[in-house]
Write an enzyme that holds these catalytic residues in place. Sequence first.
Site, mmCIF file in Angstrom:
data_model
loop_
_atom_site.group_PDB
_atom_site.id
_atom_site.type_symbol
_atom_site.label_atom_id
_atom_site.label_comp_id
_atom_site.label_asym_id
_atom_site.label_seq_id
_atom_site.Cartn_x
_atom_site.Cartn_y
_atom_site.Cartn_z
ATOM 1 N N ARG A 175 6.880 -8.824 15.929
ATOM 2 C CA ARG A 175 7.539 -7.577 15.521
ATOM 3 C C ARG A 175 6.608 -6.417 15.847
ATOM 4 O O ARG A 175 5.393 -6.567 15.755
ATOM 5 C CB ARG A 175 7.808 -7.643 14.013
ATOM 6 C CG ARG A 175 8.247 -6.334 13.421
ATOM 7 C CD ARG A 175 8.606 -6.491 11.948
ATOM 8 N NE ARG A 175 9.019 -5.215 11.429
ATOM 9 C CZ ARG A 175 8.218 -4.347 10.813
ATOM 10 N NH1 ARG A 175 6.945 -4.651 10.586
ATOM 11 N NH2 ARG A 175 8.672 -3.187 10.402
ATOM 12 N N HIS A 209 0.832 -1.206 0.000
ATOM 13 C CA HIS A 209 0.000 0.000 0.000
ATOM 14 C C HIS A 209 0.861 1.247 0.000
ATOM 15 O O HIS A 209 2.042 1.218 0.327
ATOM 16 C CB HIS A 209 -0.896 0.028 1.245
ATOM 17 C CG HIS A 209 -0.119 0.206 2.521
ATOM 18 N ND1 HIS A 209 0.563 -0.815 3.130
ATOM 19 C CD2 HIS A 209 0.111 1.306 3.290
ATOM 20 C CE1 HIS A 209 1.164 -0.371 4.218
ATOM 21 N NE2 HIS A 209 0.920 0.926 4.335
ATOM 22 N N HIS A 228 4.831 0.276 0.005
ATOM 23 C CA HIS A 228 5.518 -0.544 1.002
ATOM 24 C C HIS A 228 4.596 -1.623 1.567
ATOM 25 O O HIS A 228 3.375 -1.594 1.316
ATOM 26 C CB HIS A 228 6.097 0.338 2.117
ATOM 27 C CG HIS A 228 5.082 1.193 2.823
ATOM 28 N ND1 HIS A 228 4.485 2.291 2.242
ATOM 29 C CD2 HIS A 228 4.547 1.113 4.064
ATOM 30 C CE1 HIS A 228 3.644 2.843 3.092
ATOM 31 N NE2 HIS A 228 3.660 2.143 4.207
ATOM 32 N N ASP A 256 0.588 4.984 1.880
ATOM 33 C CA ASP A 256 -0.190 5.608 2.952
ATOM 34 C C ASP A 256 -1.008 6.761 2.353
ATOM 35 O O ASP A 256 -0.458 7.616 1.673
ATOM 36 C CB ASP A 256 0.729 6.131 4.062
ATOM 37 C CG ASP A 256 1.476 5.005 4.765
ATOM 38 O OD1 ASP A 256 0.976 3.867 4.762
ATOM 39 O OD2 ASP A 256 2.571 5.266 5.310
#
Length: 354
Positions: free
Chosen positions: A287, A221, A277, A223
């Site tokens: 994580r 996607h 990203h 942002d």
Amino acid sequence: MEWVRSEVEGVRGHVPSNFVWPKEYLVEAEEELEGPVVDLDGFLRGEEEATQRAARLVREACMKHGFFQVINHGVHQSLIRQAHHQMDTFFKLPIHRKLSVHKTPGSVWGYSGAHAHRFSSKLPWKETLSFPYHNNTSHPVVTNYFTSNVGQDFEHVGMTLERYCGSMKQLGMKLTELLAISLGVDRMQFRELFEEGWSIMRCNNYPSCQEPRLTLGTGPHCDPTSITILHQDHVGGLHVFADNKWQKVPPRLDALVVNIGDTFTALSNGRYKSCLHRAVVNKYKERKSLAFFLCPEEDKLVRAPDVIVRLDGTKQYPDFTWSHFLHFTQKYYRADEATLPNFIKWLQSSKTTN
Ligand SMILES: C=C1C[C@]23C[C@H]1CC[C@H]2[C@]1(C)CCC[C@@](C)(C(=O)O)[C@H]1[C@@H]3C(=O)O
Ligand SMILES: O=C(O)CCC(=O)C(=O)O
Ligand SMILES: [Fe+2]
């Protein structure tokens, strides 16, 4: 797995089918991205030469893929550590307490387990907590968010995350100046648009996954927001699409990752790329990341400065407001790699049908 079990039925130690992404999304990243690491020290001290150097690096990175990292950014390492620690405190809560701040339909705020209440397939292997930030109100918005929604025992968590957001907003505003300089416009050009805006703070927790190659922590996607300032922990998993392939962004605890978002692409008249990203998960370690999304004031017009449009000869995007764009991503469209062009189409078609 408690967070998944609460949302999705049929978990048997394997990945449930609604978490399995189609093959074309699962191409692995082989290389590490050699994105620029921009030292902000001289710029933040007001040194002219260092500012020009930083602006050149930023300009090159934003035209190429919309991504760079910053060091000597002025945010204390101990504050970053404490913010991670307090985010852990929230994610370690029993599921019934996390669900007491569950996102409501159409809202960005709250807890979400895999977004299973919003989507039915390509679910992300993550849980998130999102809350709003503003610094010019008479009350501490983040602290109040935690005490009134999670509980009085979360006052300290709220206060720490409030300080973290304060540092992010301050850095974000300085980045709008550096970006303005890099675009050749007045360094204060974007200040008014962002100063009074509500930012989005999102804590991401990606549990380890038995079959990490079948799923994604966050799908590909851009942002929709303007500038994202992200801190990833030591585990690694952020990938950026650059030079036509997925590349890994190796974690660097002293650095903050900066992404250009769709709204800044529009503000730059399309000169600066919105960074494509994603985040992957792994078999052994959970994580975490902290993402701060700098957003314009909701009802102000997002439009590229006239100087830029004049130089470019064409205006690439119609004017729009952030509140309209945000609404599009929460009500009509699941943010992906093509949110901005699809929003523009939607805007134009809704104008012609009304
Ligand atoms: C405006 C927003 C939509 C998302 C939250 C904020 C900023 C980033 C967006 C998001 C993270 C992009 C990837 C897809 C998404 C659905 C997610 O996986 O969380 C997006 C957010 C959202 O709509 O909640
Ligand atoms: O966790 C990450 O590294 C990326 C998260 C992200 O892209 C987002 O929340 O928008
Ligand atoms: Fe993102």
